[in-house]
Design an enzyme around this catalytic site. Structure first.
Site, PDB file in Angstrom:
ATOM      1  N   HIS A   1      -0.315  15.271   0.605  1.00 12.43           N
ATOM      2  CA  HIS A   1      -0.610  13.827   0.448  1.00 12.43           C
ATOM      3  C   HIS A   1       0.578  13.083  -0.166  1.00 12.43           C
ATOM      4  O   HIS A   1       0.699  12.974  -1.384  1.00 12.43           O
ATOM      5  CB  HIS A   1      -1.853  13.698  -0.440  1.00 12.43           C
TER       6      HIS A   1
ATOM      7  N   HIS B   1       3.042   9.413   0.240  1.00 10.74           N
ATOM      8  CA  HIS B   1       3.272   8.125   0.904  1.00 10.74           C
ATOM      9  C   HIS B   1       4.765   7.893   0.985  1.00 10.74           C
ATOM     10  O   HIS B   1       5.434   7.721  -0.043  1.00 10.74           O
ATOM     11  CB  HIS B   1       2.622   6.973   0.127  1.00 10.74           C
TER      12      HIS B   1
ATOM     13  N   ASN C   1      -0.254   4.949   6.102  1.00  9.73           N
ATOM     14  CA  ASN C   1      -0.391   3.535   5.704  1.00  9.73           C
ATOM     15  C   ASN C   1       0.959   2.846   5.495  1.00  9.73           C
ATOM     16  O   ASN C   1       1.266   2.294   4.446  1.00  9.73           O
ATOM     17  CB  ASN C   1      -1.285   3.371   4.464  1.00  9.73           C
TER      18      ASN C   1
ATOM     19  N   ASP D   1      -6.077   6.803   4.534  1.00 10.80           N
ATOM     20  CA  ASP D   1      -5.862   6.780   3.086  1.00 10.80           C
ATOM     21  C   ASP D   1      -5.264   5.458   2.593  1.00 10.80           C
ATOM     22  O   ASP D   1      -4.383   4.886   3.219  1.00 10.80           O
ATOM     23  CB  ASP D   1      -4.960   7.925   2.646  1.00 10.80           C
TER      24      ASP D   1
ATOM     25  N   HIS E   1     -10.429   9.137   2.173  1.00 11.97           N
ATOM     26  CA  HIS E   1     -10.220   8.329   0.954  1.00 11.97           C
ATOM     27  C   HIS E   1     -11.606   7.794   0.597  1.00 11.97           C
ATOM     28  O   HIS E   1     -12.094   6.852   1.213  1.00 11.97           O
ATOM     29  CB  HIS E   1      -9.235   7.203   1.269  1.00 11.97           C
TER      30      HIS E   1
ATOM     31  N   ASP F   1       0.193  12.687  -4.237  1.00 16.53           N
ATOM     32  CA  ASP F   1      -0.202  11.290  -3.964  1.00 16.53           C
ATOM     33  C   ASP F   1       0.937  10.336  -4.331  1.00 16.53           C
ATOM     34  O   ASP F   1       0.717   9.246  -4.879  1.00 16.53           O
ATOM     35  CB  ASP F   1      -1.506  10.910  -4.691  1.00 16.53           C
TER      36      ASP F   1
ATOM     37  N   HIS G   1       6.135   2.091  -5.633  1.00 17.91           N
ATOM     38  CA  HIS G   1       6.075   0.625  -5.649  1.00 17.91           C
ATOM     39  C   HIS G   1       7.224   0.128  -6.515  1.00 17.91           C
ATOM     40  O   HIS G   1       7.561   0.749  -7.530  1.00 17.91           O
ATOM     41  CB  HIS G   1       4.750   0.133  -6.247  1.00 17.91           C
TER      42      HIS G   1
ATOM     43  N   PHE H   1      -1.797  -0.656  -6.690  1.00 17.53           N
ATOM     44  CA  PHE H   1      -2.228   0.668  -7.136  1.00 17.53           C
ATOM     45  C   PHE H   1      -1.193   1.704  -6.704  1.00 17.53           C
ATOM     46  O   PHE H   1      -0.692   1.640  -5.581  1.00 17.53           O
ATOM     47  CB  PHE H   1      -3.548   1.054  -6.461  1.00 17.53           C
ATOM     48  N   GLY H   2      -0.923   2.681  -7.550  1.00 24.67           N
ATOM     49  CA  GLY H   2      -0.107   3.817  -7.109  1.00 24.67           C
ATOM     50  C   GLY H   2       1.017   4.167  -8.052  1.00 24.67           C
ATOM     51  O   GLY H   2       1.574   3.296  -8.728  1.00 24.67           O
TER      52      GLY H   2
END
Ligand code: DOR
Length: 436
Positions: A66, A68, A100, A158, A185, A313, A317, A331-332
């Site tokens: 997982h 991003h 995403n 997700d 998710h 995960d 950002h 979020f993140g």
């Protein structure tokens, strides 16, 4: 492409949970594959570069189920190049990237773009995850079969839930036929709407809108029910609550084909951190940080096998995005470079799991869930290998990722990757990318 140099890893302790191996052994790598793994390899070895792993642990290259990456669309936050470099520094040799991006990876052309860019720019293996629904809007299934033929290893929306149970049912049925998991998710978007952190005492105290645990648990229960109905393969992403763990434990007992992951923040931090850090937006993640009871339940779920994997995960950002008021900040948090030391520090050194069990949650288990022939040091396997110094302790400071949004900055952690090898090539040594 430069020719592969043969490698000989000497004097290390080999920890290979897939083959129930934990012993002092050497590893000989030829043409990108593991040729031998046994104590004292002296003879029958052609010329090789020697890596001294004395005092270190040699494990299968870590696999992140997982991640991003932000390419295509948000290359200012992360590219495949910088994300894979962060992975290599963190000891990961394979990362599975969530769809995403912008555009969402919901078509063959998107999947081909990720593979082509990873081939050109990536320093570790990149395996794309396709979207469940077109644009991840939750309305219409994406071209899942064609994306599977193009090489996706799973599907997921997700970042967003699939709110329509019938669409989730069809996705599970379709993926059963294709033999790939649906990564869910779990979030009821109506219950979580406008939420900023876990709903409870701290959110009330801080005046932040809460996200109840039930927003996750309702969807975990729903998806388990759909998994039972369809007999498809369900994988639950970022489990964060005690009751989610119970639901998954019970489902597994009943023989339902569900697997689950958590991420380091859910066994390392609680919602208290939002208060202690004075609204630091690097504590804002989705699902949100929960309570001490939830953290303890996650640890028990890891210990008894209810939770199969630990995923980064990794969600980069920019500082500019995070330095806004709590309500607006995205979020993140990034995770590729802190996952392994958080596992060693908080799970292995705290005796929640043995080193072998912890490593299996970062290697063999994710490989098994995705049907990958990786996560093992068996002779003949790809030489994806990570060497770990279990005694190395340092504060978290600098990152290879383009983003720095980590709540773990300044925290002293133990157990870091010192060498990352992908297909027999040394990619990272002592925190530096050495090969491209
Ligand atoms: O905190 C999160 N960030 N959770 C998600 O599900 C998505 C992710 C992101 O893409 O930023």
């Amino acid at each position: 492409m430069e020719a592969n140099v043969n490698l000989l890893i000497l004097n290390g302790t080999v920890c290979d949970p897939a083959n129930r191996t934990y012993k002092k052994a050497d590893i000989f790598i030829e043409n990108g594959k593991i040729k031998k793994c046994s104590p004292r390899i002296y003879s029958g070895v052609n010329e090789a570069k020697i890596i001294d792993a004395k005092g270190k642990i040699v494990v299968p290259g870590l696999i992140d189920i997982h991640t991003h990456l932000r390419e295509p669309g948000r290359e200012d936050e992360e590219t495949i190049r910088t994300g894979t470099s962060a992975a290599a520094v963190g000891g990961f040799t394979t990362i599975c990237c969530m769809p995403n991006t912008n555009p969402v990876i919901d078509s063959v052309s998107g999947v081909k773009f990720v593979f082509a860019t990873a081939h050109q720019e990536g320093v570790v293996n990149v395996l794309p995850i396709g979207a469940i629904t077109k644009k991840s809007e939750g309305l219409e299934l994406a071209e899942i079969g064609k994306m599977k033929n193009a090489g996706i290893v799973a599907i997921s929306d997700d970042g967003k839930p699939v709110m329509n149970a019938n669409i989730m049912r069809r996705a599970l049925e379709y993926c059963k036929m294709l033999d790939i998991p649906v990564i869910s998710h779990c979030e009821d978007a109506n219950l979580s709407a406008l939420g900023e952190m876990n709903e409870g005492y701290i959110s009330t105290l801080l005046g932040l809108k809460g996200i109840p645990k039930q927003a996750e648990e309702i969807m975990v229960a729903r998806d388990i029910a759909l998994c039972e109905l369809t007999e498809g393969k369900l994988h639950i992403a970022h489990v964060s609550t005690a009751h989610s763990v119970e639901l998954i434990r019970d489902a597994k007992k009943r023989g339902i084909k569900v697997t689950a992951e958590t991420a380091p923040q859910y066994f390392s931090l609680t919602d208290e951190e939002v208060k202690i850090s004075n609204y630091n937006t690097n504590t804002k993640v989705n699902p949100p940080l929960r309570t001490k009871e939830d953290v303890n339940a996650i640890l028990r779920g890891l210990a008894d096998g209810t939770i199969d994997c630990i995923a980064s995960d990794h969600a980069p950002h920019l500082i500019e995005e995070k330095e806004q008021e709590y309500k607006i900040a995205p979020f993140g948090i990034i995770g590729l470079e802190t996952t392994l030391p958080l596992v060693i520090t908080n799970i292995v050194n705290e005796k929640i799991l043995s080193l072998s069990s912890a490593i299996s949650k970062l290697t063999y288990n994710p490989a098994k869930i995705l049907g990958l022939e990786k996560g093992t040091l068996a002779v003949g396997s790809d030489a994806d290998i990570t060497i770990i110094d279990l005694n190395k302790t340092k504060p978290i400071q600098k990152f290879e990722s383009k983003c720095k949004n980590s709540p773990f900055i300044g925290m002293k952690l133990t157990g870091f990757a010192t060498t990352t090898i992908v297909a027999g090539k040394i990619i990272m040594e002592d925190g530096n990318i050495v090969s491209t």
